[in-house]
Design a protein around this motif. Structure first.
Motif, PDB file in Angstrom:
ATOM      1  N   SER A  55       0.844  -1.200   0.000  1.00 25.48           N
ATOM      2  CA  SER A  55       0.000   0.000   0.000  1.00 25.48           C
ATOM      3  C   SER A  55       0.880   1.251   0.000  1.00 25.48           C
ATOM      4  O   SER A  55       0.526   2.289  -0.578  1.00 25.48           O
ATOM      5  CB  SER A  55      -0.893   0.041   1.241  1.00 25.48           C
ATOM      6  OG  SER A  55      -1.598  -1.149   1.422  1.00 25.48           O
ATOM      7  N   SER A 107      -0.366  -3.612   3.382  1.00 24.14           N
ATOM      8  CA  SER A 107       0.523  -2.639   4.021  1.00 24.14           C
ATOM      9  C   SER A 107       1.812  -3.321   4.474  1.00 24.14           C
ATOM     10  O   SER A 107       1.829  -4.492   4.864  1.00 24.14           O
ATOM     11  CB  SER A 107      -0.161  -1.975   5.216  1.00 24.14           C
ATOM     12  OG  SER A 107      -0.236  -2.860   6.314  1.00 24.14           O
ATOM     13  N   ASP A 142       1.459  -4.730   8.031  1.00 27.20           N
ATOM     14  CA  ASP A 142       0.815  -6.042   8.135  1.00 27.20           C
ATOM     15  C   ASP A 142       1.758  -7.151   7.683  1.00 27.20           C
ATOM     16  O   ASP A 142       1.815  -8.226   8.295  1.00 27.20           O
ATOM     17  CB  ASP A 142      -0.454  -6.081   7.281  1.00 27.20           C
ATOM     18  CG  ASP A 142      -1.658  -5.440   7.961  1.00 27.20           C
ATOM     19  OD1 ASP A 142      -1.579  -5.156   9.172  1.00 27.20           O
ATOM     20  OD2 ASP A 142      -2.683  -5.232   7.280  1.00 27.20           O
ATOM     21  N   ASN A 180      -3.688  -8.635   0.202  1.00 31.12           N
ATOM     22  CA  ASN A 180      -4.936  -8.283   0.863  1.00 31.12           C
ATOM     23  C   ASN A 180      -6.037  -9.242   0.419  1.00 31.12           C
ATOM     24  O   ASN A 180      -5.854 -10.040  -0.509  1.00 31.12           O
ATOM     25  CB  ASN A 180      -5.318  -6.837   0.549  1.00 31.12           C
ATOM     26  CG  ASN A 180      -6.029  -6.161   1.715  1.00 31.12           C
ATOM     27  OD1 ASN A 180      -6.907  -6.746   2.350  1.00 31.12           O
ATOM     28  ND2 ASN A 180      -5.651  -4.929   2.005  1.00 31.12           N
ATOM     29  N   GLN A 233      -5.205  -4.459   6.942  1.00 32.48           N
ATOM     30  CA  GLN A 233      -5.616  -3.062   6.835  1.00 32.48           C
ATOM     31  C   GLN A 233      -6.272  -2.813   5.470  1.00 32.48           C
ATOM     32  O   GLN A 233      -5.757  -3.232   4.437  1.00 32.48           O
ATOM     33  CB  GLN A 233      -4.406  -2.145   6.990  1.00 32.48           C
ATOM     34  CG  GLN A 233      -4.764  -0.661   6.987  1.00 32.48           C
ATOM     35  CD  GLN A 233      -3.537   0.233   7.076  1.00 32.48           C
ATOM     36  OE1 GLN A 233      -2.524  -0.019   6.428  1.00 32.48           O
ATOM     37  NE2 GLN A 233      -3.614   1.265   7.901  1.00 32.48           N
ATOM     38  N   THR A 234      -7.400  -2.134   5.487  1.00 29.14           N
ATOM     39  CA  THR A 234      -8.089  -1.825   4.242  1.00 29.14           C
ATOM     40  C   THR A 234      -7.404  -0.659   3.538  1.00 29.14           C
ATOM     41  O   THR A 234      -6.673   0.121   4.158  1.00 29.14           O
ATOM     42  CB  THR A 234      -9.558  -1.447   4.483  1.00 29.14           C
ATOM     43  OG1 THR A 234      -9.586  -0.228   5.250  1.00 29.14           O
ATOM     44  CG2 THR A 234     -10.298  -2.549   5.225  1.00 29.14           C
ATOM     45  N   ASP A 259      -8.494   2.629   5.205  1.00 24.53           N
ATOM     46  CA  ASP A 259      -7.767   2.967   6.434  1.00 24.53           C
ATOM     47  C   ASP A 259      -6.357   3.453   6.120  1.00 24.53           C
ATOM     48  O   ASP A 259      -5.844   4.380   6.763  1.00 24.53           O
ATOM     49  CB  ASP A 259      -7.717   1.768   7.371  1.00 24.53           C
ATOM     50  CG  ASP A 259      -9.049   1.502   8.052  1.00 24.53           C
ATOM     51  OD1 ASP A 259      -9.918   2.398   8.017  1.00 24.53           O
ATOM     52  OD2 ASP A 259      -9.237   0.394   8.598  1.00 24.53           O
ATOM     53  N   TYR A 260      -5.721   2.821   5.136  1.00 26.53           N
ATOM     54  CA  TYR A 260      -4.370   3.245   4.780  1.00 26.53           C
ATOM     55  C   TYR A 260      -4.387   4.666   4.219  1.00 26.53           C
ATOM     56  O   TYR A 260      -3.600   5.526   4.644  1.00 26.53           O
ATOM     57  CB  TYR A 260      -3.725   2.291   3.766  1.00 26.53           C
ATOM     58  CG  TYR A 260      -2.386   2.824   3.320  1.00 26.53           C
ATOM     59  CD1 TYR A 260      -1.284   2.727   4.139  1.00 26.53           C
ATOM     60  CD2 TYR A 260      -2.259   3.509   2.119  1.00 26.53           C
ATOM     61  CE1 TYR A 260      -0.068   3.288   3.775  1.00 26.53           C
ATOM     62  CE2 TYR A 260      -1.046   4.072   1.741  1.00 26.53           C
ATOM     63  CZ  TYR A 260       0.043   3.945   2.574  1.00 26.53           C
ATOM     64  OH  TYR A 260       1.238   4.520   2.222  1.00 26.53           O
ATOM     65  N   SER A 314      -4.834   7.287   6.801  1.00 30.50           N
ATOM     66  CA  SER A 314      -3.648   7.532   7.636  1.00 30.50           C
ATOM     67  C   SER A 314      -2.631   8.413   6.920  1.00 30.50           C
ATOM     68  O   SER A 314      -1.869   9.138   7.572  1.00 30.50           O
ATOM     69  CB  SER A 314      -3.002   6.195   8.018  1.00 30.50           C
ATOM     70  OG  SER A 314      -2.358   5.589   6.896  1.00 30.50           O
TER      71      SER A 314
END
Length: 287
Positions: free
Chosen positions: A144, A173, A176, A199, A275-276, A279-280, A283
């Protein structure tokens, strides 16, 4: 003893931090080029070994008493397979039993526009197997973390401008992946396996623009220009030619859907959903 190469890099440092929550620091060694950069790890009780992929003798000295080697792929693309070969040969010479390698998850390297750029991962995998080690191939999706490199910091103002067409990627990510790798290393459940670590969903750059629109409340438009227009635009920003060619190569691979297949392994190993993308992106872009 477990040794992590590239341990002061972005992935390696996170792997080491995760390992420190699971095993004693006395069981961990790291390979670094600059001891000063590893000072914090040394203070935590981690063994520091000095060496680099281009210096086989330094690797032989560094791999002494190591049973498991986490071989993080080199980020120096000048004869990357040759560098990996040096590490694998040194591991063989010093009695390393298990090599865990950070490879790539791709649909078909032979038909990929990125073959010339990424096939050294598969050459490395084959050489590890031929060398007789217990192995674990951790075949990563694209991080990501590369998305901001492709679309820039000002994307909320400029929109998403990237020649990836409708291609999709099961981005994961780096955080992860580092956590999953640490769990793999301390287990024997993944011996002699090739594990695609992606993912559980895949995303297009139209999805990126849509998510950023939702998060920011501003309309973020996705434009997929021709490679020629994209290259000229990057030249206008003063970017060096190697960076332009790398960006074009990855855009072409993404457009070709080289990285679009999701696999469940990462979720299974983490014991939670990865992590979706939303969400990434939040951030990174929504402060």
């Amino acid at each position: 003893m477990i040794l992590v190469t590239g341990a002061t890099g972005q992935l390696g440092s996170q792997i080491v931090e995760n390992l420190l929550t699971q095993i004693s620091p006395s069981e961990i060694a790291v390979l670094v080029r600059d001891e000063e950069k590893a000072k914090e790890l040394k203070n935590k009780g981690v063994q520091i070994r000095i060496g680099e992929y281009t210096n086989p003798n330094s690797l032989v000295a560094a791999f002494k008493d190591v049973k498991k080697l986490i071989l993080i792929s080199s980020n120096d693309f000048n004869d990357r397979f040759g560098q990996h070969k040096n590490a694998i040969d040194a591991a063989k010479q010093t009695g390393v039993k298990h090599v865990i390698y950070t490879s790539m998850s791709m649909n078909d390297i032979e038909t990929s526009p990125l073959k010339g750029f990424l096939e050294d991962h598969y050459q490395t995998e084959e050489y590890i197997k031929q060398s007789g080690f217990t192995y674990t191939m951790m075949q990563h999706s694209l991080y990501s973390d590369v998305i901001p490199m492709f679309i820039g910091e000002q994307v909320l103002e400029t929109g998403v401008f990237f020649p990836a067409g409708e291609g999709r990627v099961a981005y994961a990510s780096r955080t992860d992946l580092a956590e999953a790798i640490s769990k793999i290393v301390v287990s024997d459940a993944f011996d002699n396996q090739s594990l695609p670590l992606t993912n559980i969903e895949n995303y297009s750059y139209a999805d990126v623009a849509e998510i950023l629109t939702e998060l920011s409340g501003k309309e973020v438009v996705y434009v997929s220009p021709t490679p020629e227009v994209f290259a000229e635009t990057l030249k206008g920003f003063g970017l060096p030619e190697p960076i332009i060619q790398m960006s074009l190569g990855f855009a072409s691979g993404i457009k070709n859907n080289d990285f679009d297949k999701p696999f469940p392994n990462l979720e299974t190993i983490l014991g939670r959903k990865p992590q979706t993308l939303k969400d990434y992106l939040q951030s990174v872009y929504i402060k």
